[in-house]
Design an enzyme around this catalytic site. Structure first.
Site, PDB file in Angstrom:
ATOM      1  N   MET A  25       0.856  -1.194   0.000  1.00 28.23           N
ATOM      2  CA  MET A  25       0.000   0.000   0.000  1.00 28.23           C
ATOM      3  C   MET A  25       0.886   1.237   0.000  1.00 28.23           C
ATOM      4  O   MET A  25       1.675   1.432   0.938  1.00 28.23           O
ATOM      5  CB  MET A  25      -0.889   0.046   1.250  1.00 28.23           C
ATOM      6  CG  MET A  25      -2.070  -0.892   1.243  1.00 28.23           C
ATOM      7  SD  MET A  25      -3.042  -0.716   2.752  1.00 28.23           S
ATOM      8  CE  MET A  25      -2.061  -1.688   3.916  1.00 28.23           C
ATOM      9  N   CYS A 123      -2.593  -2.050 -10.363  1.00 26.70           N
ATOM     10  CA  CYS A 123      -2.967  -0.678  -9.987  1.00 26.70           C
ATOM     11  C   CYS A 123      -3.724   0.005 -11.129  1.00 26.70           C
ATOM     12  O   CYS A 123      -3.214   0.108 -12.236  1.00 26.70           O
ATOM     13  CB  CYS A 123      -1.721   0.132  -9.620  1.00 26.70           C
ATOM     14  SG  CYS A 123      -2.147   1.818  -9.130  1.00 26.70           S
TER      15      CYS A 123
HETATM   16  C1  FNR Z   1      -3.524   0.050  -2.175  1.00 23.96           C
HETATM   17  N1  FNR Z   1      -3.346  -1.003  -3.088  1.00 23.96           N
HETATM   18  C2  FNR Z   1      -2.098  -1.166  -3.685  1.00 23.96           C
HETATM   19  N2  FNR Z   1      -1.859  -2.283  -4.452  1.00 23.96           N
HETATM   20  C3  FNR Z   1      -0.620  -2.511  -4.956  1.00 23.96           C
HETATM   21  O1  FNR Z   1      -0.413  -3.535  -5.621  1.00 23.96           O
HETATM   22  N3  FNR Z   1       0.397  -1.622  -4.724  1.00 23.96           N
HETATM   23  C4  FNR Z   1       0.224  -0.494  -3.981  1.00 23.96           C
HETATM   24  O2  FNR Z   1       1.175   0.282  -3.763  1.00 23.96           O
HETATM   25  C5  FNR Z   1      -1.072  -0.226  -3.471  1.00 23.96           C
HETATM   26  N4  FNR Z   1      -1.337   0.909  -2.739  1.00 23.96           N
HETATM   27  C6  FNR Z   1      -2.498   1.017  -2.011  1.00 23.96           C
HETATM   28  C7  FNR Z   1      -2.651   2.053  -1.074  1.00 23.96           C
HETATM   29  C8  FNR Z   1      -3.776   2.103  -0.260  1.00 23.96           C
HETATM   30  C9  FNR Z   1      -3.886   3.186   0.761  1.00 23.96           C
HETATM   31  C10 FNR Z   1      -4.796   1.124  -0.412  1.00 23.96           C
HETATM   32  C11 FNR Z   1      -6.030   1.146   0.459  1.00 23.96           C
HETATM   33  C12 FNR Z   1      -4.669   0.130  -1.365  1.00 23.96           C
HETATM   34  C13 FNR Z   1      -4.361  -2.069  -3.237  1.00 23.96           C
HETATM   35  C14 FNR Z   1      -4.256  -3.087  -2.110  1.00 23.96           C
HETATM   36  O3  FNR Z   1      -3.007  -3.746  -2.085  1.00 23.96           O
HETATM   37  C15 FNR Z   1      -5.368  -4.158  -2.223  1.00 23.96           C
HETATM   38  O4  FNR Z   1      -5.210  -4.853  -3.425  1.00 23.96           O
HETATM   39  C16 FNR Z   1      -6.765  -3.572  -2.153  1.00 23.96           C
HETATM   40  O5  FNR Z   1      -6.866  -2.527  -1.195  1.00 23.96           O
HETATM   41  C17 FNR Z   1      -7.789  -4.661  -1.808  1.00 23.96           C
HETATM   42  O6  FNR Z   1      -7.502  -5.230  -0.546  1.00 23.96           O
HETATM   43  P1  FNR Z   1      -8.373  -4.881   0.778  1.00 23.96           P
HETATM   44  O7  FNR Z   1      -8.160  -3.425   1.076  1.00 23.96           O
HETATM   45  O8  FNR Z   1      -9.804  -5.160   0.414  1.00 23.96           O
HETATM   46  O9  FNR Z   1      -7.812  -5.784   1.830  1.00 23.96           O
END
Ligand code: FNR
Length: 374
Positions: A25, A123
């Site tokens: 994240m 992403c």
């Molecule tokens: C993300 N997500 C994300 N995915 C990824 O592959 N690289 C990244 O840098 C990020 N950055 C990111 C920042 C923030 C603040 C959020 C909330 C999400 C997506 C994340 O890894 C995940 O795939 C999704 O949020 C779905 O999972 P959850 O939140 O339902 O557990």
């Protein structure tokens, strides 16, 4: 349950069986949150996405005061990535890339300091997609394959290689893409169970993972909508009810191998506690995080942002309505005026003198946004 470290180091394979993983994240999955998640029981942790070009040219600095390895851009003196020995055998560096040569150049810089490299193929932000990165790779499989092949060819054997994708338009297309990743060298594939156009508020499709996990021989990790321990338990029950063969315990693949948690872990890193008797109170969880942030040399800006997510993200879900005697929402507003780690510690009643945090005397000053503790 799995021990994500496998037999740490050497050329040994990462064990993905039964693992629970902190998701990558941006802004959130920095060193302090990763360490807290590991301490609560996460098996593996993924760092925030870092773009290949941003890392290339960074200097590797061993920061003995904090026990970290810092990758710093020499010109602007900005910290790009920091890691430490405590997470060495369990941390994946996640990369944003659209080019095999740049990906390789960047990955080689960190390859010996991390357990593995993960390529972001999910992403949907326009910044990523316009540059051909993230979810754009789902529609340019030849580029995705090139990147993975180049990385596998060049990385030391000790460095694992994985990728994180989203669902494509059909089950068959997702399965094809997963097979392409496997053939190109991915040792595990994480599927965020949403399509590129689905927003985080829309429910993740757990049912789809049951149509995907057997597309490949390598482990499949399920991501999306794990916010409580109960949901994690429900997910495993759901998988077994939906036809995953018994056998995971024996180490053989039977359904998805593990789960990956993003927002649920940002709001509450103790979600990784498998033992209910060691779950901290919300206030202790927050204080533990702040202490970890001071010890990990976090900037106060990063610490504040993570705190604001913990406090606001789950009010009524994970966060209580009141925090250190103040309504949680009001506390979150007060947080926005704090301008140093010292001010944050003070507010939370955490002693922050030199004896409590001896590292502070040696704090390095090459980071933008650095503020002395007091
Ligand atoms: C993300 N997500 C994300 N995915 C990824 O592959 N690289 C990244 O840098 C990020 N950055 C990111 C920042 C923030 C603040 C959020 C909330 C999400 C997506 C994340 O890894 C995940 O795939 C999704 O949020 C779905 O999972 P959850 O939140 O339902 O557990």
């Amino acid at each position: 349950s799995g021990d994500g470290s496998g037999a740490a180091g050497g050329g040994s394979r990462v064990c993905f069986s039964g693992v629970e993983i902190l998701a990558p994240m941006v802004r959130a999955s920095t060193l302090a949150l990763r360490l807290e998640c590991l301490r609560y029981g996460a098996d593996l942790v993924f760092g925030e996405e870092i773009i290949d070009k941003k890392l290339i040219g960074a200097a590797r600095v061993e920061n003995s005061a904090f026990g970290t390895v810092d990758f710093v851009s020499p010109r602007e003196k900005v910290l790009i990535f920091a890691t430490s020995k405590e997470e060495r055998s369990r941390v994946f560096f996640q990369m944003g890339t659209a080019d095999a040569a740049l990906a390789t150049q960047a990955a080689m810089l960190v390859a010996r300091d991390v357990r593995g490299i993960d390529v972001n193929m999910g992403c949907p932000k326009s910044f990523s997609v316009k540059g051909g990165m993230g979810a754009a790779l789902l529609s340019t499989p030849e580029v995705a394959s090139d990147i993975l092949r180049a990385l596998r060819r060049n990385l030391p054997e000790s460095c694992a290689l994985t990728c994180k994708i989203r669902m494509l338009e059909t089950t068959a297309k997702t399965r094809d893409f997963m097979q392409l990743c496997e053939k190109s060298g991915a040792e595990a594939v994480t599927v965020h169970c949403r399509t590129r156009d689905e927003r985080p508020a829309e429910p993740a499709h757990w049912d789809e993972i049951m149509r995907l996990w057997d597309a490949v021989k390598v482990p499949v990790i399920c991501n999306g909508d794990f916010f409580t321990r109960r949901q994690i338990d429900e997910f495993w029950k759901f998988c077994h009810g939906a036809g995953a063969a018994d056998g995971a315990a024996a180490g053989e693949k039977a359904g998805p191998s593990g789960i990956m948690i993003a927002r649920g872990a940002l709001w509450n890193p103790s979600i990784f506690c498998r033992d209910a008797s060691v779950v901290p109170s919300f206030e202790d969880m927050v204080r533990n995080y702040v202490r970890a942030a001071v010890r990990a040399n976090s900037t106060y800006q990063n610490c504040k942002w993570v705190l604001s997510q913990m406090l606001a993200g789950g009010v009524g879900v994970t966060a209580p309505n009141e925090f250190v005697g103040v309504p949680t929402k009001a506390f979150n507003r007060q947080l926005s005026t704090m301008k140093s780690m010292g001010a944050i510690c003070e507010k939370l009643g955490i002693p922050h003198d030199a004896a409590s945090f001896p590292q502070q005397a040696h704090m390095t000053t090459y980071y933008r946004g650095w503020e002395p503790l007091d």
